[in-house]
Design a protein around this motif. Structure first.
Motif, PDB file in Angstrom:
ATOM      1  N   VAL A 186       0.839  -1.200   0.000  1.00  0.00           N
ATOM      2  CA  VAL A 186       0.000   0.000   0.000  1.00  0.00           C
ATOM      3  C   VAL A 186       0.876   1.253   0.000  1.00  0.00           C
ATOM      4  O   VAL A 186       0.667   2.179  -0.791  1.00  0.00           O
ATOM      5  CB  VAL A 186      -0.930  -0.007   1.232  1.00  0.00           C
ATOM      6  N   VAL A 187       1.890   1.266   0.892  1.00  0.00           N
ATOM      7  CA  VAL A 187       2.707   2.480   1.041  1.00  0.00           C
ATOM      8  C   VAL A 187       3.441   2.792  -0.263  1.00  0.00           C
ATOM      9  O   VAL A 187       3.409   3.927  -0.750  1.00  0.00           O
ATOM     10  CB  VAL A 187       3.712   2.312   2.202  1.00  0.00           C
ATOM     11  N   THR A 188       4.093   1.773  -0.840  1.00  0.00           N
ATOM     12  CA  THR A 188       4.872   2.058  -2.050  1.00  0.00           C
ATOM     13  C   THR A 188       3.971   2.236  -3.261  1.00  0.00           C
ATOM     14  O   THR A 188       4.229   3.087  -4.115  1.00  0.00           O
ATOM     15  CB  THR A 188       5.892   0.944  -2.316  1.00  0.00           C
ATOM     16  N   THR A 225      -1.601   6.783   4.170  1.00  0.00           N
ATOM     17  CA  THR A 225      -0.606   5.975   4.879  1.00  0.00           C
ATOM     18  C   THR A 225      -0.358   6.380   6.332  1.00  0.00           C
ATOM     19  O   THR A 225      -0.675   5.634   7.237  1.00  0.00           O
ATOM     20  CB  THR A 225       0.727   5.957   4.115  1.00  0.00           C
ATOM     21  N   MET A 226       0.227   7.571   6.570  1.00  0.00           N
ATOM     22  CA  MET A 226       0.719   7.830   7.923  1.00  0.00           C
ATOM     23  C   MET A 226      -0.372   7.717   8.983  1.00  0.00           C
ATOM     24  O   MET A 226      -0.169   7.109  10.027  1.00  0.00           O
ATOM     25  CB  MET A 226       1.378   9.198   8.027  1.00  0.00           C
ATOM     26  N   VAL A 227      -1.524   8.317   8.715  1.00  0.00           N
ATOM     27  CA  VAL A 227      -2.556   8.322   9.748  1.00  0.00           C
ATOM     28  C   VAL A 227      -3.105   6.917   9.999  1.00  0.00           C
ATOM     29  O   VAL A 227      -3.742   6.683  11.021  1.00  0.00           O
ATOM     30  CB  VAL A 227      -3.706   9.293   9.393  1.00  0.00           C
ATOM     31  N   LEU A 259       8.235   3.136   5.699  1.00  0.00           N
ATOM     32  CA  LEU A 259       8.586   1.725   5.496  1.00  0.00           C
ATOM     33  C   LEU A 259       9.355   1.188   6.694  1.00  0.00           C
ATOM     34  O   LEU A 259       9.198   0.022   7.075  1.00  0.00           O
ATOM     35  CB  LEU A 259       9.383   1.564   4.205  1.00  0.00           C
ATOM     36  N   ILE A 260      10.184   2.032   7.315  1.00  0.00           N
ATOM     37  CA  ILE A 260      10.867   1.583   8.539  1.00  0.00           C
ATOM     38  C   ILE A 260       9.838   1.292   9.622  1.00  0.00           C
ATOM     39  O   ILE A 260       9.914   0.277  10.322  1.00  0.00           O
ATOM     40  CB  ILE A 260      11.881   2.653   9.004  1.00  0.00           C
ATOM     41  N   ALA A 312      -7.181   3.533   1.604  1.00  0.00           N
ATOM     42  CA  ALA A 312      -6.007   4.143   0.964  1.00  0.00           C
ATOM     43  C   ALA A 312      -6.306   4.416  -0.504  1.00  0.00           C
ATOM     44  O   ALA A 312      -5.931   5.455  -1.043  1.00  0.00           O
ATOM     45  CB  ALA A 312      -4.796   3.228   1.107  1.00  0.00           C
ATOM     46  N   PHE A 313      -7.004   3.501  -1.137  1.00  0.00           N
ATOM     47  CA  PHE A 313      -7.316   3.694  -2.559  1.00  0.00           C
ATOM     48  C   PHE A 313      -8.293   4.843  -2.761  1.00  0.00           C
ATOM     49  O   PHE A 313      -8.010   5.812  -3.461  1.00  0.00           O
ATOM     50  CB  PHE A 313      -7.911   2.409  -3.163  1.00  0.00           C
TER      51      PHE A 313
END
Lengths: 617, 100
Positions: A91-93, A253-255, A128-129, A335-336
């Motif tokens: 999802v993130v990338t 992503t972040m939230v 990602l970390i 996310a989408f």
């Protein structure tokens, strides 16, 4: 299979190159480089996704804190790729890549173009970390890193005071949550002697009050990052950042890191019923709060921000009632469609030269047909209309919450009605009717259109990964080795009637919005309208109860300080003044110095002469 | 034989000339010259006393002073040249950067 450390490393390299040599990249080249690196990371994530199916990968890089868990127990920098984190990396990338590409078009006229992409790459690397961390301390590193990226990008146009303040607000409110997360980590270490995730997952965890406390601390951390009640107010202000930032960080992503934290810690939460019910109810109330606040907003992005808060509430409901897979499911579909909604809003804002007030929009479906079409798909998806992606994930959550508590289900279902209302209101205000502004809207170029279309396909069809209608489904089975126990399920007839009720209510919400639109009262909700526009006065509550008292205290302290400081300075002045008189002697004229030397010598000679003569007299 | 008092008188005259020169001259070179004059006035006085008392200590002190003067000239002129290169003048009055 490729090494996992490549995932954060690729975007981090992009960050280093762009922050150090950004000025050497002319035109859109910096954006192309940043996008390509995130795209490469996506390819790596995809390859690893297919190879990690059976056994999780645990990659130890180097020893970070040797001997921290007693002799021979080191805390390593290590990455842990299992099915859960693998899904998140995709999802993130993946979404990150599309938003990077979109930004090339959106930010084309910005004077700090390379810097923007440097920060975006930095964000992806740290996210990602966070996702891949094999221990809570390393996860905390990523957690703080994305917080910094969020701060830098909200305040990207720092010339505006509002933007800079919004960035600070986000950072400070997140710090409150971070304190909870830290205390949670300390307590985990004290109770279990390790903070490494795979080791903790293998341990027998007993239900006790310490565990409940650990989970509540982790919940505080998750609340801060995911803008849940009561730390929710920063997310609406975070819309001050550029729109792709809102799409990537403050929606997709972040939230969602808070949801991921709870799902990642499922081995704790599944043994902590009290803390889990807190998670569920915080989520339920936030879902309702976000939806109520979104109903009468006018800023095209603020509507979406409150909607994000509300949808994050759904995810918290899911992980709170133990349906971790449903939370992750909604995280992915959200996310989408939320990234799509934000990018569509970005496309509109770009076309209207920065206009964000929906009252000055309208009728844009004619001039921007593609943006209008993808916007509609996203609205259908978020409102839970079958067969769009949001329908399936929302049903999974509502079904699980019904099995947990019908009251929680009622809150969620009512929120679904409101969601349908405010999202169609959003669409109608922006894209329908006649244009009410002054600019000359035009459809966006291909570099922005392609990500929109890609996300529209994902938002429409993304639900296929786990439709619950068929009983067991792919996503739940896929995540089972990680998340363990299956979540609560309802009997098929109950499930079907729940679905029917939710879809009916969503359609009712649509009808409500449409009827108001027909009668021209879409922008004027009497009675409740002002309350919603002020987001239920939560900001004012904090301003009154926290901000003004601390301002008063700091004001009083400053005045005291000035009194003391003034006294100190005065003493210094008094003592310095006589010193200044002797300065006059140092006139800077060499010949004056020579003269004083001569006079001094004469005085000495005179003194000696008097002494000698005096002796003889 | 010329009396010692004459030597001392000449020495005093030279010394006064030197002091006046240091005080009223603005050019560093001439200030420098005047300092040399003062040194040599002292030398003369010492030599005269050495002769009067018939002792050699003062004469050897004169050699030390002469050596000292030579060293001082070397350093002093070097500084002068450095100042001249920087300012294209050897006026001493404008040199007031170290003013307190």
């Amino acid at each position: 299979m490729l090494p996992v450390y490549l995932l954060p490393l690729l975007p981090f390299l992009g960050f280093l190159v762009l922050i150090l040599f950004g000025r050497r990249f002319p035109g859109p080249l910096a954006g192309a480089l940043a996008s390509a690196l995130v795209g490469l990371a996506f390819v790596v994530a995809l390859i690893d996704f297919f190879s990690v199916r059976s056994v999780p990968m645990h990659e130890l890089l180097w020893s970070w804190l040797p001997g921290i868990g007693g002799k021979g127990h080191n805390l390593e920098i290590g990455f842990y790729l299992d099915r859960l984190s693998s899904l998140m990396t995709l999802v993130v990338t993946g979404v990150g890549f599309l938003i990077h590409v979109f930004s090339i078009g959106y930010m084309e006229h910005d004077p700090r173009f390379p810097r923007f992409f440097a920060f975006l790459n930095f964000f992806v690397a740290l996210m990602l970390i966070l996702v891949l961390a094999d221990s809570y301390p390393l996860m905390f590193v990523g957690w703080e890193g994305v917080g910094v990226a969020s701060y830098l990008l909200i305040g990207f146009w720092f010339e505006g005071k509002i933007n800079a303040n919004a960035a600070r607000k986000a950072f400070v409110m997140n710090r409150i949550g971070d304190l909870g997360f830290l205390l949670g980590i300390f307590l985990i270490f004290r109770q279990y002697g390790t903070t490494v995730l795979p080791s903790l997952a293998k341990m027998p965890i007993k239900t006790d009050s310490a565990l409940e406390l650990i989970c509540l601390f982790l919940l505080v951390g998750a609340i801060g990052k995911s803008a849940q009640l009561p730390l929710t107010t920063w997310l609406a202000d975070a819309m001050a950042g550029p729109t792709p930032v809102s799409a990537l960080i403050h929606a997709a992503t972040m939230v969602t890191a808070g949801v991921y934290l709870v799902a990642r810690s499922h081995f704790f939460f599944s043994q902590a019923p009290v803390a889990s019910s807190w998670v569920a109810w915080v989520g339920g109330l936030t879902a309702l709060y976000g939806a109520l606040s979104a109903m009468n907003q006018y800023d095209i992005k603020k509507i979406l921000a409150y909607s994000t808060i509300s949808q994050l509430g759904y995810m918290f409901m899911a992980v709170g009632v133990g349906a971790y897979w449903a939370g992750m499911y909604h995280l992915v579909t959200h996310a989408f469609f939320k990234a799509l909604l934000f990018l569509a809003a970005g496309s509109v804002i770009h076309a209207l030269q920065g206009e964000q007030d929906t009252r000055k929009m309208g009728g844009l479906a004619k001039t921007m047909p593609l943006t209008g079409a993808v916007g509609l798909i996203a609205v259908l998806a978020i409102s839970g209309i079958p067969p769009f992606s949001g329908f399936f994930s929302k049903e999974a959550i509502l079904g699980a919450s019904f099995a947990y508590s019908p009251w929680l289900w009622a809150v969620g279902t009512f929120t679904a009605l409101l969601t349908a209302f405010y999202m169609l209101r959003w669409y109608l205000l922006v894209f329908s009717g006649t244009y009410r502004g002054q600019a000359h809207p035009h459809e966006s170029g291909p570099v922005m259109a392609v990500p929109l279309v890609a996300l529209a396909i994902l938002a429409a069809l993304g639900g296929v990964i786990g439709p619950q209608l068929l009983g067991s489904n792919w996503l739940e089975n896929y995540l089972k080795p990680v998340l363990g126990l299956p979540s609560l399920h309802n009997p098929a007839t109950t499930e079907l009637s729940l679905i029917a009720i939710a879809v009916l209510l969503a359609l009712l919400g649509f009808l409500w919005a449409y009827l108001r639109y027909r009668s021209g009262r879409l922008t004027d909700l009497r009675g409740f309208g002002p309350i919603s526009a002020k987001a239920l006065y939560l900001d004012d509550l904090y301003a009154g109860s926290v901000a003004s008292p601390s301002k008063a205290i700091s004001g009083a302290l400053e005045r005291t300080d000035r009194v003391f400081g003034g006294g100190m300075s005065a003493t210094g002045e008094v003592l310095t003044e006589p010193g200044r008189w002797t300065n006059l002697w140092q006139s800077g004229f060499v010949r004056v110095y020579a003269l004083s030397m001569l006079l001094g010598t004469l005085l000495l000679v005179l003194y000696l002469a008097v002494r000698m003569l005096g002796g003889s007299l | 034989m010329i009396p010692t008092s004459d030597y001392l008188l000449l020495s005093g005259l030279l010394f006064t000339l030197g002091i006046v020169g240091v005080l009223i001259r603005r050019t560093a070179v001439l200030v420098f010259l005047s300092v040399e004059l003062m040194l040599n006035a002292a030398n003369l006085a010492m030599v005269a006393f050495a002769r009067a008392w018939g002792q050699l200590q003062a004469q050897s002190a004169v050699f030390i002073v002469m050596t000292l003067a030579a060293a001082e000239v070397a350093i002093g002129l070097a500084i002068l040249i450095a100042i001249f290169r920087k300012r294209v003048s050897t006026e001493v009055d404008p040199l007031s950067e170290m003013k307190g």
